[in-house]
Design an enzyme around this catalytic site. Structure first.
Site, mmCIF file in Angstrom:
data_model
loop_
_atom_site.group_PDB
_atom_site.id
_atom_site.type_symbol
_atom_site.label_atom_id
_atom_site.label_comp_id
_atom_site.label_asym_id
_atom_site.label_seq_id
_atom_site.Cartn_x
_atom_site.Cartn_y
_atom_site.Cartn_z
ATOM 1 N N TYR A 144 41.524 40.620 45.984
ATOM 2 C CA TYR A 144 41.806 42.135 46.546
ATOM 3 C C TYR A 144 40.340 42.599 47.428
ATOM 4 O O TYR A 144 39.448 42.307 46.859
ATOM 5 C CB TYR A 144 41.843 42.966 45.242
ATOM 6 C CG TYR A 144 42.002 44.271 45.390
ATOM 7 C CD1 TYR A 144 43.292 44.746 46.189
ATOM 8 C CD2 TYR A 144 41.217 45.488 45.110
ATOM 9 C CE1 TYR A 144 43.488 46.271 46.595
ATOM 10 C CE2 TYR A 144 41.398 46.833 45.513
ATOM 11 C CZ TYR A 144 42.192 47.023 46.297
ATOM 12 O OH TYR A 144 42.697 48.165 46.411
ATOM 13 N N ASP A 239 33.304 39.361 49.969
ATOM 14 C CA ASP A 239 33.622 40.519 49.506
ATOM 15 C C ASP A 239 32.889 40.702 48.181
ATOM 16 O O ASP A 239 33.281 40.253 47.185
ATOM 17 C CB ASP A 239 35.015 40.903 49.478
ATOM 18 C CG ASP A 239 35.531 42.059 48.749
ATOM 19 O OD1 ASP A 239 34.512 42.745 48.248
ATOM 20 O OD2 ASP A 239 36.436 42.268 48.666
ATOM 21 N N LYS A 267 31.399 49.816 44.592
ATOM 22 C CA LYS A 267 31.047 49.764 42.938
ATOM 23 C C LYS A 267 29.550 49.853 42.552
ATOM 24 O O LYS A 267 28.960 51.071 42.828
ATOM 25 C CB LYS A 267 31.794 48.479 42.362
ATOM 26 C CG LYS A 267 32.899 48.720 42.552
ATOM 27 C CD LYS A 267 33.925 47.621 41.665
ATOM 28 C CE LYS A 267 35.519 48.190 41.967
ATOM 29 N NZ LYS A 267 36.174 46.979 42.758
HETATM 30 C C1 LIG Z 1 37.243 47.304 43.957
HETATM 31 C C2 LIG Z 1 37.159 46.217 45.146
HETATM 32 C C3 LIG Z 1 37.535 46.661 46.448
HETATM 33 C C4 LIG Z 1 37.905 47.904 46.827
HETATM 34 O O1 LIG Z 1 36.910 48.858 46.406
HETATM 35 P P1 LIG Z 1 37.426 50.512 46.638
HETATM 36 O O2 LIG Z 1 36.040 51.355 46.066
HETATM 37 O O3 LIG Z 1 38.372 50.572 45.308
HETATM 38 O O4 LIG Z 1 38.065 50.876 47.758
HETATM 39 C C5 LIG Z 1 37.197 45.549 47.384
HETATM 40 N N1 LIG Z 1 37.032 44.457 46.957
HETATM 41 C C6 LIG Z 1 36.891 44.006 45.625
HETATM 42 C C7 LIG Z 1 36.302 42.553 45.479
HETATM 43 C C8 LIG Z 1 36.888 45.110 44.598
HETATM 44 O O5 LIG Z 1 36.680 44.370 43.554
#
Ligand SMILES: *Cc1c(COP(=O)(O)O)cnc(C)c1O
Length: 429
Positions: A144, A239, A267
């Site tokens: 994701y 990511d 995060k």
């Molecule tokens: C949570 C998450 C996102 C998206 O971040 P948001 O602040 O919810 O837009 C993207 N990549 C990873 C790996 C994530 O865990």
């Protein structure tokens, strides 16, 4: 436990908010029942609107690595708020957090702040395309990267939980530029590169995925990707929205010793406020406006409140590196304890863990990619497990595709309570 007020609040919310939630993962659609409405939180515990105390393993989906309402973060916020919350001008705070991030994370010279992980990944890909002059991207099934169009192709947890792996509203034109590989399978990547020679701008990956449960990379997998990217002039984007500042001060790059070209954050970097960021070496970052021509902007990007919370959080992590050893040990303790009670009750399971990320899958088959994670989730046992834990005061994410986040606020007594609850849940399975 009684969840009367939560259910009433959910009924009111559904009338004015789609599904009653502002992010689909918060709904209990996959596991059944009404979501719990939280009133306040402190340390390892959240307190709901019915007065229940729950031990929290979601921690706002990762940011709160030191627990809820961590005093240095709250103090920094209160102090900043009184001086004004946003100016739309540069502030010294932005340079301070950037300096600290650049010091903590390997391989980055400059960092740009945004407001979410979604924005970070979306902007990183635009930058990679602008830098390379190429258009296609490779992503991995089950990873994701936020909800921007290019990524909503087999997008892991949230999207998969609700059965919309490929969201309506994403045009075919966009979807055709996103090529899909299999995590832990270098051959799948080689084939895509072969079939799209000189067209691939970047490969984006959760280096340690947390959005199909936690999946550790196989020996040599990330190094293999690095070599494939080098050989084919493809930018490697890590990511690290979930893993950054969590698996080590410098994230997966540091923990596993693999260099990425662009790194995305979110995060933890916001300390619980809406922050994302992306970073790279000068040569790449200088393609961004106003130096370069790749446009990217944000009215509230780098606002003083968010930067104050993020800076306080990063300072804590930088000043107290022993935190990392401590949360890893707590996670290992939880792992061993859960393993024991699940075995005692003859429950088929696989527990995946790296650092302070851990997930429980109800299958004996190894969970190494999206297909195996989905297979383990398909027997529905997770739902019984989830509700039994909740009934016993343990709050994990309401989806078989999510990671549990261990925080420094959890005591060994909390972990023992959790293991005991897992033992009870095992009897219900
Ligand atoms: C949570 C998450 C996102 C998206 O971040 P948001 O602040 O919810 O837009 C993207 N990549 C990873 C790996 C994530 O865990």
């Amino acid at each position: 436990m009684i969840y009367k007020r939560s259910s009433e609040l959910f009924a009111s919310a559904q009338k004015v908010i789609p599904g009653g939630v502002n992010s689909p993962v918060r709904a209990f659609k996959a596991v059944g029942g009404d979501p719990v409405f939280i009133k306040e939180a402190k340390g390892a515990y959240i307190y709901d609107e019915d007065g229940n105390q729950l031990i929290d393993y979601i921690n706002s989906w990762g940011p709160l690595i030191l627990g809820h309402a961590h005093p240095p973060v709250i103090d920094a916020l209160v102090e900043r708020a009184e001086k004004g919350t946003s100016f739309g001008t540069p502030t010294e705070l932005e340079t301070k957090i950037a300096e600290l991030a650049v010091k903590m994370v390997p391989n980055i010279d400059k960092i740009r702040m945004v407001n979410s992980g979604t924005e970070a990944c979306m902007s990183a890909v635009r930058l990679a395309r602008g830098f390379s002059g190429k258009e296609k991207i490779i992503k991995f099934a089950g990873c994701y990267h936020g909800h921007s169009d290019s990524f909503l192709i087999q997008a892991g947890s949230g999207a998969v939980t609700f059965g919309t792996p490929n969201s309506p509203g994403v045009t075919q034109g966009t979807a055709k530029d996103t090529l899909l590989a299999t995590y832990n399978d270098l051959e799948s990547v080689k084939q895509l590169i072969e079939a799209n020679k000189d067209e691939i701008a970047c490969l984006i990956i959760e280096p340690v995925p947390g959005n199909m449960g936690c999946i550790p990379p196989k020996e040599g997998f990330l190094q293999g990707l690095r070599e494939l990217c080098d050989a084919n002039n493809i930018l490697l984007i890590f990511d690290e929205v979930m893993t950054g500042f969590r698996l080590a001060p410098g994230g997966v790059q540091q923990r596993l010793g693999i260099n990425a070209d662009i790194v995305c954050f979110g995060k933890v970097i916001g300390g619980g406020l809406p922050v994302g960021a992306f970073a790279a070496r000068d040569e790449i970052m200088d393609y961004l406006a106003p130096v370069g021509s790749v446009y990217q902007a944000g009215t509230l990007s780098g606002n003083p409140l968010a930067m104050a919370a993020g800076l306080a959080m990063l300072q804590e992590l930088n000043d107290r590196p022993a935190i990392y050893e401590s949360i890893d040990k707590k996670t290992e303790y939880l792992h061993n304890g859960m393993e024991k009670v699940l075995e005692e009750n003859n429950i088929a399971h696989t527990i995946n863990r790296m650092g302070s990320m851990i997930s429980v899958h109800f299958s004996e088959e190894p969970v190494v990619d999206f297909a195996s994670a989905a297979n383990a989730a398909s027997n529905g046992k997770f739902n019984t497990f989830f509700h039994s834990l909740l009934e016993n005061g343990i709050y994990i994410a309401p989806s078989a595709f999510e990671t549990w986040f261990i925080t420094e606020a959890l005591s060994y007594e909390d972990l023992d309570k959790t293991i005991a609850a897992v033992g009870k849940a095992a009897k219900a399975l």
